[in-house]
Design an enzyme around this catalytic site. Structure first.
Site, short mmCIF file in Angstrom:
data_model
loop_
_atom_site.label_atom_id
_atom_site.label_comp_id
_atom_site.label_asym_id
_atom_site.label_seq_id
_atom_site.Cartn_x
_atom_site.Cartn_y
_atom_site.Cartn_z
NE ARG A 64 24.27 65.82 18.66
CZ ARG A 64 24.67 66.15 17.42
NH1 ARG A 64 25.58 65.43 16.80
NH2 ARG A 64 24.17 67.18 16.81
CE LYS A 65 30.05 66.55 22.76
NZ LYS A 65 29.16 67.68 22.72
CB ILE A 66 34.00 62.77 15.68
CG1 ILE A 66 33.16 63.80 14.88
CG2 ILE A 66 34.68 61.78 14.74
CD1 ILE A 66 33.95 64.58 13.85
#
Ligand SMILES: *Cc1c(COP(=O)(O)O)cnc(C)c1O
Length: 395
Positions: free
Chosen positions: A186-188
């Protein structure tokens, strides 16, 4: 019509090849690739030390334990101030460490902690403050750092979402506080699961390394090299290790980071332009004067007239194939924290009920973005006119 997801990690042949090499090397647990990833990561964010862990949650937990924060003497609770408006793991990590989370409010303009609210929450039992750089937007570290210094508190940064964001021209992670990143998809930047604790204090880093590996007196590589005659365990540790397969993927992802950040910021500008042309009652993501956000999420705040219909707006967008979602939760209102409806955290409650996140991810095309903006415009215009015709007919 094809569905546009809220997010999608940018992974490809290079990551697959790196994972394959790690697997075929015969060393798959924490090993040389984790050590390389740590070094490259520390360099990238401008920290002296980086310690890889299994997630941001375990990293936050480990940082608290390494700082000696948990149950106080005589079983007296030690308190850690956290934002209620955060992914639930921020508060959970404090509970895992044996301390008590005390919730503070955010500001009206941003989803980050209000310094005044933190100051008001300090008691004689407070030991630390965890500040989150929410959705990648940098928090005002100087103001919080000053407050913590005055009260002798440790400032810990929850940088789960903030890889590549900056504060006063330095990357998040490079400000000397223990700072913890997440590599969840869900993060980069992703390694599947994973996290990284960075800090500038060598002793603290050593303690983190030991604690993540059962508090074993020697490392796995020393053991493998036959340089460990006797292993001792002086305290109760954890297994919070990252695997070499994950680190191999992380090294490739780190190499792609600047390209990913450039694309995110371009996409945020495109949304900003399209949405400001719509002239609707909503607040675009703030861009603070003291730093640069990475747009891990693209969050809008709906004005009160629209906020009441937020969930209906999300449902309508989803029915059109646009994977929009509501915003961050107010942790203090979750059953896990006793649904403290008596707590007065007005901005937190407001953000939690009026924020809307739009899809944003590396491979999202301009055409897809334009479709999201157009669908959002339609849905919001209908909602606004529905609300005004209701108020006219009731008048
Ligand atoms: C995602 C997130 C976490 C948890 O990260 P994990 O790596 O999944 O443990 C913690 N804090 C914040 C603010 C997050 O967004």
């Amino acid at each position: 019509m094809s569905k546009i997801p809220i997010t999608r990690p940018w992974l490809g042949e290079q990551e697959a090849e790196a994972a394959r090499c790690a697997i075929l090397s015969g060393w798959v647990a924490q090993g040389p690739r984790v050590a390389d990833f740590e070094q490259l990561f520390a360099q990238r964010v401008g920290a002296k030390w980086a310690v890889a862990v299994s997630s941001c949650t375990t990293g936050l937990h480990l940082a608290l334990v390494a700082a000696g924060i948990g149950q106080g003497e005589g079983g007296r609770d030690q308190e850690v101030i956290v934002p209620s408006l955060s992914f639930i793991a921020t508060a959970n990590s404090v509970v895992h460490a044996g301390a008590t989370p005390v919730f503070a409010d955010v500001t009206e303009q941003s989803q980050n902690l209000s310094v005044d609210s933190v100051a008001a929450a300090i008691t004689s039992a407070t030991r630390a403050v965890i500040v989150a750089h929410q959705v990648g937007e940098p928090a005002d570290l100087d103001a919080l750092g000053e407050l913590c210094k005055q009260h002798g508190l440790l400032l810990i940064e929850d940088a789960a979402c903030a890889i590549g964001s900056t504060y006063r021209a330095r990357p998040i992670g490079g400000h000397g506080n223990p700072c913890i990143f997440s590599f969840h998809p869900r993060k980069i930047l992703t390694t599947g699961e994973g996290g990284m604790v960075v800090c500038d204090d060598e002793q603290f880093a050593c303690r983190l390394r030991r604690l993540r590996n059962h508090a074993m007196s020697v490392s796995a590589s020393e053991r493998a090299a036959g340089r460990a005659a006797r292993v001792t365990y002086d305290e109760v540790g954890f297994n919070f290790r990252m695997t070499d397969i994950q680190a191999a993927v992380g090294i490739v992802q780190l190499d792609k980071l600047d390209v990913m950040l450039g694309r995110r910021r371009e996409q945020a500008r495109r949304y900003n332009d399209a949405l400001s042309r719509l002239d609707l009652p909503l607040q675009l993501p703030p861009s603070p004067s003291f730093g640069e956000t990475n747009y891990q999420s693209y969050t809008l705040k709906l004005a009160p007239a629209l906020a009441a219909s937020r969930d209906a707006i999300v449902a309508q967008l989803q029915s059109k194939g646009v994977g929009a979602i509501g915003g961050i939760v107010a942790s203090h209102l979750e059953l896990a924290y006793g649904r403290r409806t008596h707590s007065s955290l007005p901005h937190t409650v407001n953000w939690a009920s009026s924020a809307l996140m739009l899809p944003i991810y590396h491979e999202m095309t301009d055409t897809q973005q334009d479709r999201v903006a157009a669908e959002l415009g339609d849905v919001l215009k209908r909602t606004v006119s529905g609300a005004s015709s209701r108020s006219t007919s009731s008048a």
